[in-house]
Structures are given as structure tokens and as C-alpha cells.
Design a protein around this motif. Sequence first.
Motif, PDB file in Angstrom:
ATOM      1  N   GLN A  78       0.828  -1.205   0.000  1.00 16.36           N
ATOM      2  CA  GLN A  78       0.000   0.000   0.000  1.00 16.36           C
ATOM      3  C   GLN A  78       0.860   1.252   0.000  1.00 16.36           C
ATOM      4  OE1 GLN A  78      -3.780   0.259   2.324  1.00 16.36           O
ATOM      5  NE2 GLN A  78      -2.766   1.901   3.434  1.00 16.36           N
ATOM      6  N   SER A 176      -4.193  -9.704  -1.066  1.00 15.44           N
ATOM      7  CA  SER A 176      -5.555  -9.630  -0.540  1.00 15.44           C
ATOM      8  C   SER A 176      -6.329 -10.905  -0.858  1.00 15.44           C
ATOM      9  CB  SER A 176      -6.277  -8.416  -1.133  1.00 15.44           C
ATOM     10  OG  SER A 176      -7.584  -8.307  -0.627  1.00 15.44           O
ATOM     11  N   GLN A 188      -8.660  -6.028   6.583  1.00 18.10           N
ATOM     12  CA  GLN A 188      -7.418  -5.900   5.823  1.00 18.10           C
ATOM     13  C   GLN A 188      -7.014  -4.439   5.685  1.00 18.10           C
ATOM     14  OE1 GLN A 188      -7.015  -8.054   2.111  1.00 18.10           O
ATOM     15  NE2 GLN A 188      -8.422  -9.641   2.792  1.00 18.10           N
ATOM     16  N   LEU A 189      -7.994  -3.588   5.341  1.00 14.55           N
ATOM     17  CA  LEU A 189      -7.713  -2.167   5.166  1.00 14.55           C
ATOM     18  C   LEU A 189      -7.227  -1.538   6.464  1.00 14.55           C
ATOM     19  CD1 LEU A 189      -7.876   0.461   3.477  1.00 14.55           C
ATOM     20  CD2 LEU A 189     -10.233   0.697   4.270  1.00 14.55           C
ATOM     21  N   SER A 192      -3.706  -3.161   7.624  1.00 10.09           N
ATOM     22  CA  SER A 192      -2.610  -2.842   6.701  1.00 10.09           C
ATOM     23  C   SER A 192      -2.292  -1.345   6.708  1.00 10.09           C
ATOM     24  CB  SER A 192      -2.953  -3.293   5.275  1.00 10.09           C
ATOM     25  OG  SER A 192      -4.057  -2.574   4.758  1.00 10.09           O
ATOM     26  N   THR A 193      -3.317  -0.500   6.909  1.00 13.58           N
ATOM     27  CA  THR A 193      -3.071   0.937   6.996  1.00 13.58           C
ATOM     28  C   THR A 193      -2.235   1.263   8.230  1.00 13.58           C
ATOM     29  OG1 THR A 193      -5.148   1.441   5.854  1.00 13.58           O
ATOM     30  CG2 THR A 193      -4.148   3.222   7.111  1.00 13.58           C
ATOM     31  N   THR A 227      -9.721   7.733   1.568  1.00 16.54           N
ATOM     32  CA  THR A 227      -9.219   6.574   2.305  1.00 16.54           C
ATOM     33  C   THR A 227     -10.289   5.911   3.158  1.00 16.54           C
ATOM     34  OG1 THR A 227      -6.982   7.488   2.362  1.00 16.54           O
ATOM     35  CG2 THR A 227      -7.511   5.787   3.981  1.00 16.54           C
ATOM     36  N   SER A 228     -11.107   6.718   3.866  1.00 16.62           N
ATOM     37  CA  SER A 228     -12.083   6.115   4.788  1.00 16.62           C
ATOM     38  C   SER A 228     -13.458   5.950   4.163  1.00 16.62           C
ATOM     39  CB  SER A 228     -12.168   6.928   6.078  1.00 16.62           C
ATOM     40  OG  SER A 228     -12.508   8.274   5.798  1.00 16.62           O
ATOM     41  N   SER A 231     -13.543   3.776   1.005  1.00 12.55           N
ATOM     42  CA  SER A 231     -13.294   2.364   1.318  1.00 12.55           C
ATOM     43  C   SER A 231     -14.468   1.737   2.058  1.00 12.55           C
ATOM     44  CB  SER A 231     -12.022   2.234   2.156  1.00 12.55           C
ATOM     45  OG  SER A 231     -10.901   2.720   1.443  1.00 12.55           O
TER      46      SER A 231
END
Length: 348
Positions: A78, A176, A188-189, A192-193, A227-228, A231
Motif C-alpha cells: 500500500q 488480498s 485488511q484495510l 494494513s493501513t 481513504t475512509s 473504502s
Amino acid sequence: MEPRYIKANAQVIAASVIYGFAGIFFLYIKNMAAGPVVFCQLLFGFLVLAAYLAAAGKLSGIRLRGKRTALLLLGAWQAGVMLSYYTAVSFTNVSMSVLLLYTAPLYVLLVAPVILKEKISTRNLAALTLSLIGVVVVVGHENLVPGTAEAGSRYLFGVLMGLFSGFFYACIIMTSRYLRNEYSGLEQLFLSTGVTLVILLPFMLQISPAALLENLPVLLFLGVMITSIGSILYFTGLEQVKAQNASIISLLEPVSAIFFAYLILNDPVSRSTLIGCILILASSLLMSLEEGSKIENETKHENENKAENEILLKAKAVGVLTVGVPVAGVPESQVDRRKQEKITGKND
């Protein structure tokens, strides 16, 4: 179509269009390099995502389980895709950068036979050919040979970063896919972030208070909206949308990016850009259809295995081995076999 499915498709469409604005708004950032921008964007997005998960009662359920190394790699990929994509936007333009980002299926196709042991089908070869031709058309065959002019070298560096973004995006897709049975999309998001923020922590030292205040509205938009919120819309919508349909809808991202870059930034859209766009998106479409079919077949197979296990458990629970009448939903061949085993045991 039921209202919940219409809503889910609308969420995936909205998310794809929102994602298309990332490169456009990045160009409104002043006096900040790509690294600090990515760090701030992910930090703001991470905080909003954490608040959403807490409000939904899901934050406490997020735990590190298996496949931790792959999760760490997902965070690294990422970081790579965002840094290289924004760098490509800086040195070329939004249209070219987003199209090079969407060469990801090309890398998946090249790597999958080695890592995932997948065979290359005729459809995959067609997608590979279309993608390669599309890249040459978009970049321009005359620009593939390094020139001596400074502008030429900068342009080629931007193209190289765009191709790297496609490679890292392909790594995200494959990682993923490997993690999907262990962690949900939002898990995952979120995890991983967190990893990406740790990796990019040194860039925090490059952020001056003056530059942060000057760019705060744009950074908030990138973090909160893209991003938020983007997603959240995408992954919650994905719960009701077929993987194949979602892959096709996601192609709206490069299309919307090119369209809004033309409207907002006056980015030129040449004939070669349009032709390359059609070729690369056609390649992505072919790969999406292939991948969507694989995911649905795997899901169907998993559900069938689960159903078979439930039938066997049901048979044991009602004592099918000692009754001569098959239980509803239990194949008679299974009953006969178990019955024979019981008789054989008695004779012994």
C-alpha cells in the motif's frame, strides 16, 4: 432487483468515482512531497475508519490472526502504490498515471503462474496483449527511448513510477486474495493501513507546521473522503455485490479520473490517451471477468463442502446409522454405506 442490491451497487459505483479524485486533489497540495502527503492522508483516514468501526461495534472484533507476514506485506504494498502513483502524477499527468496504475492485471497475469501456480488461458493472453499495446499507445512509442532533454528524462521517470504503481497494485490484489479467508476487506484495510503508517513514520519529520496548515483542507479530503469513506462504501457494498460485477464497476475509477481531470485541471485528452484507455480497460475487463469467475466458483465449492458437512452432522445427530429410513436431505447412498458398516461391525 431488491433495494439492498441496488444500494450496494450504488455504493461500489460511488466509491470507484471517489477513488478517481485522488490524483486530482493531490495536485492541489503545495510545498509537500508525496511521502508526507501519503502519511497525512492515511493518518486522517485511519482515525475516521477507527471511529466508524467503533461506532459499528466492529473495532473490538478486529484481531491479528493467521497469515501475519502477508498482512505486513499488504501494508508495504500500500505504501508503494500510493508513493509511486502520486509521484507519477507529479511527473506526468492524472490521465496517464491512472491508466498505468490499471496495468495491475498485467503483472498479476505474469506472476500468477509462478506464485499461484495458475495456468494462462486464451482470455489471459488476449488481456496481456491488449495491456501491452495500451501502455505503448498511452506512453508513446517515441518516448520509450530515453532522450537527452531534461523534460524527456522527467517524463520517463514519471512513466516508470506509474508502472511501479501498477506492479504494487498487483501485489495488493494477490496478497488480498491470499488473506480473504482470514480477514474481511475492512479488517485488511484497517490493519494494513496501521502497518503502512509505521513504515511511513519517518516522513512525519518532513512535515512543517506551515505546510500542514496550508494543505489541511486537501489532506482532510484525501484522508476522510477517499481513504475512509470511499473504502467503507466499497467494502460494505461488496458484501452484496458479486465479485465479477464489482471488478467491472471498479473500472469507473480510471474513467472518472480522466474525465474529472479534463474538467477540473484541463488535462489534455489526446487520441492516443483515449485509444490506450480503451485497450488497458478492455484488458482489465477480461482479467476481471476471469478473476470474478474464479472467486465465485471457489465460493460455490466452499458452500457445497459446508452443506455436505452439515448433512453428515445432521445424520449423526438423528441416529441415521441405526434407523433404516434415510433422513430428509441425506443421500441414501450415505445411509446404506453407514448401515452396512454397522452390520459388519456387529458380525465381527
